[in-house]
Design a protein around this motif. Structure first.
Motif, mmCIF file in Angstrom:
data_model
loop_
_atom_site.group_PDB
_atom_site.id
_atom_site.type_symbol
_atom_site.label_atom_id
_atom_site.label_comp_id
_atom_site.label_asym_id
_atom_site.label_seq_id
_atom_site.Cartn_x
_atom_site.Cartn_y
_atom_site.Cartn_z
ATOM 1 N N ALA A 176 0.838 -1.205 0.000
ATOM 2 C CA ALA A 176 0.000 0.000 0.000
ATOM 3 C C ALA A 176 0.874 1.257 0.000
ATOM 4 N N LEU A 177 1.957 1.227 0.758
ATOM 5 C CA LEU A 177 2.885 2.357 0.774
ATOM 6 C C LEU A 177 3.554 2.540 -0.589
ATOM 7 N N ARG A 178 3.915 1.428 -1.208
ATOM 8 C CA ARG A 178 4.570 1.498 -2.528
ATOM 9 C C ARG A 178 3.652 2.146 -3.556
ATOM 10 N N MET A 179 2.396 1.748 -3.512
ATOM 11 C CA MET A 179 1.455 2.258 -4.498
ATOM 12 C C MET A 179 1.156 3.745 -4.296
ATOM 13 N N ILE A 180 0.923 4.153 -3.049
ATOM 14 C CA ILE A 180 0.560 5.546 -2.806
ATOM 15 C C ILE A 180 1.737 6.493 -3.057
ATOM 16 N N ALA A 181 2.974 5.973 -2.901
ATOM 17 C CA ALA A 181 4.164 6.793 -3.154
ATOM 18 C C ALA A 181 4.644 6.669 -4.603
ATOM 19 N N ASN A 182 3.941 5.854 -5.387
ATOM 20 C CA ASN A 182 4.273 5.653 -6.805
ATOM 21 C C ASN A 182 5.711 5.165 -6.983
ATOM 22 N N LEU A 183 6.075 4.153 -6.211
ATOM 23 C CA LEU A 183 7.416 3.590 -6.262
ATOM 24 C C LEU A 183 7.401 2.276 -7.048
ATOM 25 N N THR A 184 8.546 1.918 -7.581
ATOM 26 C CA THR A 184 8.668 0.635 -8.279
ATOM 27 C C THR A 184 8.709 -0.504 -7.271
ATOM 28 N N THR A 185 9.536 -0.350 -6.228
ATOM 29 C CA THR A 185 9.659 -1.383 -5.203
ATOM 30 C C THR A 185 9.933 -0.752 -3.837
ATOM 31 N N ILE A 186 9.550 -1.490 -2.791
ATOM 32 C CA ILE A 186 10.007 -1.253 -1.423
ATOM 33 C C ILE A 186 10.475 -2.608 -0.910
ATOM 34 N N THR A 187 11.740 -2.690 -0.553
ATOM 35 C CA THR A 187 12.284 -3.974 -0.109
ATOM 36 C C THR A 187 11.592 -4.433 1.178
ATOM 37 N N PRO A 188 11.078 -5.676 1.201
ATOM 38 C CA PRO A 188 10.326 -6.155 2.364
ATOM 39 C C PRO A 188 11.193 -6.608 3.540
ATOM 40 N N ALA A 189 12.514 -6.589 3.360
ATOM 41 C CA ALA A 189 13.435 -6.951 4.443
ATOM 42 C C ALA A 189 14.053 -5.669 5.010
ATOM 43 N N VAL A 190 13.969 -5.507 6.329
ATOM 44 C CA VAL A 190 14.401 -4.262 6.968
ATOM 45 C C VAL A 190 15.466 -4.542 8.026
ATOM 46 N N PRO A 191 16.673 -3.950 7.897
ATOM 47 C CA PRO A 191 17.690 -4.075 8.944
ATOM 48 C C PRO A 191 17.355 -3.142 10.116
ATOM 49 N N VAL A 192 17.426 -3.681 11.325
ATOM 50 C CA VAL A 192 17.132 -2.912 12.543
ATOM 51 C C VAL A 192 18.364 -2.912 13.444
ATOM 52 N N THR A 193 18.680 -1.760 14.005
ATOM 53 C CA THR A 193 19.786 -1.656 14.958
ATOM 54 C C THR A 193 19.304 -0.884 16.186
ATOM 55 N N PHE A 194 19.993 -1.090 17.312
ATOM 56 C CA PHE A 194 19.656 -0.321 18.510
ATOM 57 C C PHE A 194 20.868 -0.181 19.422
ATOM 58 N N SER A 195 20.828 0.872 20.211
ATOM 59 C CA SER A 195 21.801 1.109 21.278
ATOM 60 C C SER A 195 20.992 1.527 22.496
ATOM 61 N N LEU A 196 20.952 0.669 23.510
ATOM 62 C CA LEU A 196 20.095 0.884 24.668
ATOM 63 C C LEU A 196 20.920 1.030 25.937
#
Length: 202
Positions: A176-196
């Motif tokens: 839904a985000l890809r379509m509304i932003a008129n993008l070709t792709t949004i990669t479905p894998a997301v790298p997450v980092t944290f410092s707590l």
């Protein structure tokens, strides 16, 4: 006699204070996550070539004396530096009206951590249970734990944690985000980092 009593009392108090100071931190009570000194970030990739870094502004967490760690992230606090994108992520991806929070639960080896000297670091892989968008998934969190002082620990990812949209029923939201932003792709894998940063709650 009074002088002897006072000397004995002062000596006892000194010994008691020294003993408390040397106790393992986890034995003295719970630990609280310091939001203002901590960071949680993730990276998205659009059109197969453009990577952008985002953060969460509001989160909280604790570690109990038994080593039970929990972190809660307010998904409405997502910060992408673009207000309309923040809003779309909250409503179209995370569905914050129904699922306002991301929960992370893990257990630390407090015996190992309690033996650390100030300034020392150890690598750990923490089996964690993640609850997001009404779905649950187990993920190993590769972290470095550093004892900053007698009352503080830092927990940092030693490498990015890869989260897949399909693990948390977010694939439709990504599309839904890809379509509304008129993008070709949004990669479905997301790298997450944290410092707590965790500090003893006195």
């Amino acid at each position: 006699m009074n002088i002897i009593y006072k000397v004995q009392r002062l000596t006892l108090l000194s010994i008691l204070s020294a003993s408390l100071a040397s106790l393992p931190l986890c034995a003295l009570g719970n630990w609280k996550l310091l939001e203002g000194e901590s960071d949680i970030a993730f990276v998205t990739v659009k059109n197969s070539a453009i990577a952008e870094s985002h953060t969460f502004e509001r989160f909280s967490g604790t570690v109990t004396s038994a080593g039970v760690a929990s972190v809660q992230i307010d998904l409405a606090s997502v910060q992408t530096q673009i207000p309309i994108r923040n809003e779309r992520m909250g409503t179209m991806l995370f569905n914050i009206e129904k699922f306002p929070q991301l929960d992370i639960n893990a257990t630390l080896d407090v015996t190992k951590i309690a033996k650390m000297e100030e300034g020392a670091s150890i690598h750990m892989s923490l089996p964690a249970e993640i609850t997001l968008h009404g779905a649950e998934a187990g993920l190993p969190l590769p972290v470095v734990v550093t004892r900053l002082s007698s009352q503080r620990y830092q927990v940092v990812t030693s490498k990015p944690v890869i989260v897949y949209a399909s693990q948390f029923d977010l694939a439709a939201g990504v599309e839904a985000l890809r379509m509304i932003a008129n993008l070709t792709t949004i990669t479905p894998a997301v790298p997450v980092t944290f410092s707590l940063i965790f500090e003893q709650a006195l």
